[in-house]
Design a protein around this motif. Structure first.
Motif, PDB file in Angstrom:
ATOM      1  N   PRO A 196       0.844  -1.266   0.074  1.00 38.60           N
ATOM      2  CA  PRO A 196      -0.008  -0.024  -0.133  1.00 38.60           C
ATOM      3  C   PRO A 196       0.868   1.240  -0.056  1.00 38.60           C
ATOM      4  N   ALA A 197       1.871   1.191   0.769  1.00 33.53           N
ATOM      5  CA  ALA A 197       2.875   2.398   0.778  1.00 33.53           C
ATOM      6  C   ALA A 197       3.394   2.773  -0.670  1.00 33.53           C
ATOM      7  N   LEU A 198       3.754   1.709  -1.428  1.00 36.65           N
ATOM      8  CA  LEU A 198       4.162   1.742  -2.752  1.00 36.65           C
ATOM      9  C   LEU A 198       3.299   2.188  -3.562  1.00 36.65           C
ATOM     10  N   ILE A 199       1.868   1.940  -3.577  1.00 36.57           N
ATOM     11  CA  ILE A 199       0.953   2.497  -4.225  1.00 36.57           C
ATOM     12  C   ILE A 199       0.824   3.878  -3.884  1.00 36.57           C
ATOM     13  N   VAL A 200       0.702   4.161  -2.968  1.00 31.12           N
ATOM     14  CA  VAL A 200       0.687   5.966  -2.290  1.00 31.12           C
ATOM     15  C   VAL A 200       1.869   6.531  -2.967  1.00 31.12           C
ATOM     16  N   GLY A 201       2.795   6.174  -2.833  1.00 35.22           N
ATOM     17  CA  GLY A 201       4.076   6.625  -3.303  1.00 35.22           C
ATOM     18  C   GLY A 201       3.924   6.933  -5.168  1.00 35.22           C
ATOM     19  N   GLY A 202       3.435   5.730  -5.636  1.00 35.51           N
ATOM     20  CA  GLY A 202       3.122   6.023  -7.094  1.00 35.51           C
ATOM     21  C   GLY A 202       2.061   6.934  -7.368  1.00 35.51           C
ATOM     22  N   LEU A 203       1.039   6.986  -6.590  1.00 34.41           N
ATOM     23  CA  LEU A 203       0.107   7.993  -6.752  1.00 34.41           C
ATOM     24  C   LEU A 203       0.677   9.252  -6.682  1.00 34.41           C
ATOM     25  N   GLY A 204       1.625   9.517  -5.479  1.00 36.37           N
ATOM     26  CA  GLY A 204       2.211  10.875  -5.482  1.00 36.37           C
ATOM     27  C   GLY A 204       3.027  11.087  -6.523  1.00 36.37           C
ATOM     28  N   ALA A 205       3.727  10.281  -7.105  1.00 34.35           N
ATOM     29  CA  ALA A 205       4.624  10.508  -8.561  1.00 34.35           C
ATOM     30  C   ALA A 205       3.746  10.894  -9.362  1.00 34.35           C
ATOM     31  N   CYS A 206       2.309  10.400  -9.618  1.00 28.94           N
ATOM     32  CA  CYS A 206       1.378  10.988 -10.872  1.00 28.94           C
ATOM     33  C   CYS A 206       1.026  12.129 -10.575  1.00 28.94           C
ATOM     34  N   LEU A 207       0.702  12.562  -9.162  1.00 33.28           N
ATOM     35  CA  LEU A 207       0.377  13.957  -8.956  1.00 33.28           C
ATOM     36  C   LEU A 207       1.373  14.919  -9.109  1.00 33.28           C
ATOM     37  N   GLN A 208       2.531  14.442  -8.898  1.00 36.02           N
ATOM     38  CA  GLN A 208       3.753  15.350  -9.078  1.00 36.02           C
ATOM     39  C   GLN A 208       3.864  15.568 -10.576  1.00 36.02           C
ATOM     40  N   ALA A 209       3.682  14.656 -11.488  1.00 38.48           N
ATOM     41  CA  ALA A 209       3.817  14.469 -12.754  1.00 38.48           C
ATOM     42  C   ALA A 209       2.887  15.521 -13.449  1.00 38.48           C
ATOM     43  N   TYR A 210       1.497  15.425 -12.852  1.00 38.37           N
ATOM     44  CA  TYR A 210       0.415  16.318 -13.244  1.00 38.37           C
ATOM     45  C   TYR A 210       0.805  17.937 -12.960  1.00 38.37           C
ATOM     46  N   GLY A 211       1.508  17.854 -11.797  1.00 41.32           N
ATOM     47  CA  GLY A 211       1.515  19.411 -11.114  1.00 41.32           C
ATOM     48  C   GLY A 211       2.780  20.079 -12.008  1.00 41.32           C
ATOM     49  N   ILE A 212       3.629  19.328 -12.427  1.00 35.02           N
ATOM     50  CA  ILE A 212       4.637  20.157 -13.214  1.00 35.02           C
ATOM     51  C   ILE A 212       4.089  20.138 -14.584  1.00 35.02           C
ATOM     52  N   TYR A 213       3.152  19.429 -15.110  1.00 35.67           N
ATOM     53  CA  TYR A 213       2.399  19.658 -16.380  1.00 35.67           C
ATOM     54  C   TYR A 213       1.736  20.890 -16.369  1.00 35.67           C
ATOM     55  N   ASP A 214       0.824  20.963 -15.282  1.00 33.03           N
ATOM     56  CA  ASP A 214      -0.209  22.088 -14.998  1.00 33.03           C
ATOM     57  C   ASP A 214       0.825  23.351 -14.723  1.00 33.03           C
ATOM     58  N   THR A 215       1.792  23.512 -13.922  1.00 37.89           N
ATOM     59  CA  THR A 215       2.459  24.506 -13.669  1.00 37.89           C
ATOM     60  C   THR A 215       3.085  24.931 -14.925  1.00 37.89           C
ATOM     61  N   LEU A 216       3.828  24.222 -15.819  1.00 38.53           N
ATOM     62  CA  LEU A 216       4.309  24.644 -17.173  1.00 38.53           C
ATOM     63  C   LEU A 216       3.346  25.243 -17.969  1.00 38.53           C
ATOM     64  N   ASP A 217       2.164  24.539 -18.122  1.00 36.73           N
ATOM     65  CA  ASP A 217       1.125  25.061 -18.791  1.00 36.73           C
ATOM     66  C   ASP A 217       0.614  26.452 -18.503  1.00 36.73           C
ATOM     67  N   ARG A 218       0.490  26.563 -17.188  1.00 35.37           N
ATOM     68  CA  ARG A 218      -0.098  27.908 -16.793  1.00 35.37           C
ATOM     69  C   ARG A 218       1.139  29.097 -16.793  1.00 35.37           C
ATOM     70  N   ALA A 219       2.162  28.791 -16.527  1.00 31.76           N
ATOM     71  CA  ALA A 219       3.343  29.636 -16.306  1.00 31.76           C
ATOM     72  C   ALA A 219       3.694  30.154 -17.761  1.00 31.76           C
ATOM     73  N   LEU A 220       3.371  29.324 -18.698  1.00 31.12           N
ATOM     74  CA  LEU A 220       3.577  29.913 -20.055  1.00 31.12           C
ATOM     75  C   LEU A 220       2.607  31.068 -20.506  1.00 31.12           C
ATOM     76  N   GLU A 221       1.720  31.387 -19.714  1.00 29.29           N
ATOM     77  CA  GLU A 221       0.735  32.633 -19.892  1.00 29.29           C
ATOM     78  C   GLU A 221       1.019  33.730 -19.363  1.00 29.29           C
ATOM     79  N   LEU A 222       1.967  33.478 -18.305  1.00 31.63           N
ATOM     80  CA  LEU A 222       2.350  34.487 -17.407  1.00 31.63           C
ATOM     81  C   LEU A 222       3.465  35.494 -17.685  1.00 31.63           C
ATOM     82  N   SER A 223       3.540  36.645 -17.181  1.00 25.13           N
ATOM     83  CA  SER A 223       4.918  37.435 -17.366  1.00 25.13           C
ATOM     84  C   SER A 223       6.094  36.715 -17.105  1.00 25.13           C
ATOM     85  N   SER A 224       7.061  36.926 -17.332  1.00 26.21           N
ATOM     86  CA  SER A 224       8.412  36.252 -16.837  1.00 26.21           C
ATOM     87  C   SER A 224       8.565  36.397 -15.389  1.00 26.21           C
ATOM     88  N   LYS A 225       8.393  37.382 -14.837  1.00 23.52           N
ATOM     89  CA  LYS A 225       8.422  37.450 -13.256  1.00 23.52           C
ATOM     90  C   LYS A 225       7.536  36.708 -12.488  1.00 23.52           C
TER      91      LYS A 225
END
Length: 107
Positions: free
Chosen positions: A37-66
């Motif tokens: 179960p801990a491995l599964i929770v860690g895997g879900l955390g990795a999926c959330l991190q991957a989506y978080g990186i995707y979402d961050t990059l997608d949103r950051a492209l629309e903002l000013s540099s600062k």
């Protein structure tokens, strides 16, 4: 969208990683009922991190540099805190849970 396809492939890779380490862990880790179960929770955390990186990059492209820099930094700190909370929770449960969560997060 090409980025969604890459994200889907990343999720598949994380799933394969979890299954492989589930098999390896069932051989070497004891107690298994804590590790898996801990491995599964860690895997879900990795999926959330991957989506978080995707979402961050997608949103950051629309903002000013600062604004993009501060937004990306804030979201990165949030992801690191999420990892630390999962790993600390694993340590508090059992050392096997810590190993499972850590291996899952590395997926």
């Amino acid at each position: 969208m090409e980025s969604r396809k890459v994200l889907k492939e990343l999720y598949i890779g994380i799933g394969i990683h979890v299954v492989v380490f589930m098999i390896i862990g069932s051989i070497f880790m004891r107690p298994v009922w804590i590790y898996i179960p801990a491995l599964i929770v860690g895997g879900l955390g990795a999926c959330l991190q991957a989506y978080g990186i995707y979402d961050t990059l997608d949103r950051a492209l629309e903002l000013s540099s600062k604004g993009a820099k501060s937004f990306a930094t804030t979201r990165s700190i949030f992801r690191l805190i999420m990892c630390m909370v999962l790993m600390i929770g694993g340590i508090l449960i059992h050392w096997t849970a810590f190993v499972g969560v850590t291996v899952g997060l590395l997926g």
